[in-house]
Design a protein around this motif. Structure first.
Motif, PDB file in Angstrom:
ATOM      1  N   SER A   8     -28.831 -35.736  -9.069  1.00  0.00           N
ATOM      2  CA  SER A   8     -27.722 -35.006  -9.677  1.00  0.00           C
ATOM      3  C   SER A   8     -27.183 -33.970  -8.703  1.00  0.00           C
ATOM      4  CB  SER A   8     -28.187 -34.289 -10.942  1.00  0.00           C
ATOM      5  OG  SER A   8     -28.628 -35.210 -11.898  1.00  0.00           O
ATOM      6  N   VAL A   9     -25.887 -33.727  -8.795  1.00  0.00           N
ATOM      7  CA  VAL A   9     -25.239 -32.720  -7.966  1.00  0.00           C
ATOM      8  C   VAL A   9     -24.451 -31.796  -8.888  1.00  0.00           C
ATOM      9  CG1 VAL A   9     -23.574 -32.294  -6.109  1.00  0.00           C
ATOM     10  CG2 VAL A   9     -25.042 -34.324  -6.032  1.00  0.00           C
ATOM     11  N   VAL A  10     -24.646 -30.498  -8.695  1.00  0.00           N
ATOM     12  CA  VAL A  10     -23.911 -29.482  -9.440  1.00  0.00           C
ATOM     13  C   VAL A  10     -23.263 -28.556  -8.415  1.00  0.00           C
ATOM     14  CG1 VAL A  10     -24.051 -27.576 -11.082  1.00  0.00           C
ATOM     15  CG2 VAL A  10     -25.552 -29.573 -11.359  1.00  0.00           C
ATOM     16  N   ILE A  11     -21.959 -28.336  -8.563  1.00  0.00           N
ATOM     17  CA  ILE A  11     -21.237 -27.433  -7.674  1.00  0.00           C
ATOM     18  C   ILE A  11     -20.795 -26.211  -8.465  1.00  0.00           C
ATOM     19  CG2 ILE A  11     -19.243 -27.126  -6.163  1.00  0.00           C
ATOM     20  CD1 ILE A  11     -19.190 -30.168  -5.845  1.00  0.00           C
ATOM     21  N   TRP A  12     -21.232 -25.058  -8.023  1.00  0.00           N
ATOM     22  CA  TRP A  12     -20.758 -23.785  -8.562  1.00  0.00           C
ATOM     23  C   TRP A  12     -19.575 -23.399  -7.682  1.00  0.00           C
ATOM     24  CZ3 TRP A  12     -23.551 -21.078 -12.487  1.00  0.00           C
ATOM     25  CH2 TRP A  12     -24.737 -21.701 -12.876  1.00  0.00           C
ATOM     26  N   SER A  13     -18.386 -23.304  -8.279  1.00  0.00           N
ATOM     27  CA  SER A  13     -17.173 -23.097  -7.482  1.00  0.00           C
ATOM     28  C   SER A  13     -16.210 -22.154  -8.188  1.00  0.00           C
ATOM     29  CB  SER A  13     -16.489 -24.442  -7.241  1.00  0.00           C
ATOM     30  OG  SER A  13     -16.016 -24.971  -8.464  1.00  0.00           O
ATOM     31  N   LYS A  14     -15.113 -21.852  -7.495  1.00  0.00           N
ATOM     32  CA  LYS A  14     -14.041 -21.074  -8.118  1.00  0.00           C
ATOM     33  C   LYS A  14     -12.708 -21.581  -7.620  1.00  0.00           C
ATOM     34  CE  LYS A  14     -13.551 -17.356  -4.772  1.00  0.00           C
ATOM     35  NZ  LYS A  14     -13.432 -15.938  -4.577  1.00  0.00           N
ATOM     36  N   LYS A  15     -11.686 -21.317  -8.386  1.00  0.00           N
ATOM     37  CA  LYS A  15     -10.328 -21.720  -8.004  1.00  0.00           C
ATOM     38  C   LYS A  15      -9.931 -20.976  -6.730  1.00  0.00           C
ATOM     39  CE  LYS A  15      -8.736 -22.851 -12.625  1.00  0.00           C
ATOM     40  NZ  LYS A  15      -9.743 -22.455 -13.585  1.00  0.00           N
ATOM     41  N   ARG A  31     -24.053 -14.227  -5.112  1.00  0.00           N
ATOM     42  CA  ARG A  31     -22.970 -14.239  -6.098  1.00  0.00           C
ATOM     43  C   ARG A  31     -21.769 -15.000  -5.565  1.00  0.00           C
ATOM     44  NH1 ARG A  31     -23.601 -11.116 -10.383  1.00  0.00           N
ATOM     45  NH2 ARG A  31     -21.381 -10.834 -10.745  1.00  0.00           N
ATOM     46  N   HIS A  32     -21.887 -15.513  -4.342  1.00  0.00           N
ATOM     47  CA  HIS A  32     -20.773 -16.240  -3.718  1.00  0.00           C
ATOM     48  C   HIS A  32     -20.833 -17.717  -4.076  1.00  0.00           C
ATOM     49  CE1 HIS A  32     -23.270 -18.310  -0.751  1.00  0.00           C
ATOM     50  NE2 HIS A  32     -23.932 -17.170  -0.612  1.00  0.00           N
ATOM     51  N   VAL A  33     -19.705 -18.365  -3.896  1.00  0.00           N
ATOM     52  CA  VAL A  33     -19.624 -19.812  -4.064  1.00  0.00           C
ATOM     53  C   VAL A  33     -19.026 -20.387  -2.798  1.00  0.00           C
ATOM     54  CG1 VAL A  33     -19.470 -19.802  -6.567  1.00  0.00           C
ATOM     55  CG2 VAL A  33     -17.375 -19.621  -5.244  1.00  0.00           C
ATOM     56  N   PRO A  34     -19.217 -21.631  -2.549  1.00  0.00           N
ATOM     57  CA  PRO A  34     -19.918 -22.555  -3.416  1.00  0.00           C
ATOM     58  C   PRO A  34     -21.429 -22.481  -3.234  1.00  0.00           C
ATOM     59  CG  PRO A  34     -19.155 -23.727  -1.497  1.00  0.00           C
ATOM     60  CD  PRO A  34     -18.649 -22.308  -1.373  1.00  0.00           C
TER      61      PRO A  34
END
Length: 93
Positions: free
Chosen positions: A6-13, A54-57
């Motif tokens: 599984s792959v999960v990406i924590w991202s932001k616009k 606290r940074h992404v990704p």
């Protein structure tokens, strides 16, 4: 195509590297879940608790209950983690 991992990406616009990672995964037919932290400090709090950032990704790659977080910037780190989990899967098969 279904992954054995599984792959999960924590991202932001607006995050260029987040977009780059998603495009890379899409081009390699790797499914992923996207967790958008835009205007969601509670989600950034989760990253802080889990990984001290606290940074992404942040890209989580794993199998079952064991995940590795890729916090470094660079597609090569994502690919190294994917290769590692695939190798572990093949050893267990």
């Amino acid at each position: 195509m279904s992954n054995s991992f599984s792959v999960v990406i924590w991202s932001k616009k607006g995050c260029h590297y987040c977009t780059e990672v998603k495009e890379y995964l899409n081009s390699h037919n790797i499914a992923y879940q996207d967790i958008d932290v835009t205007n969601a400090d509670d989600r950034r709090d989760i990253l802080d608790i889990k990984y001290g950032v606290r940074h992404v990704p942040v890209v989580e790659i794993g199998n079952g209950e064991v995940y590795k977080a890729v916090k470094k910037v660079g597609i090569q780190y994502v690919q190294e983690s994917i290769d590692h989990i695939k190798k572990e899967d093949s050893l267990l098969s």
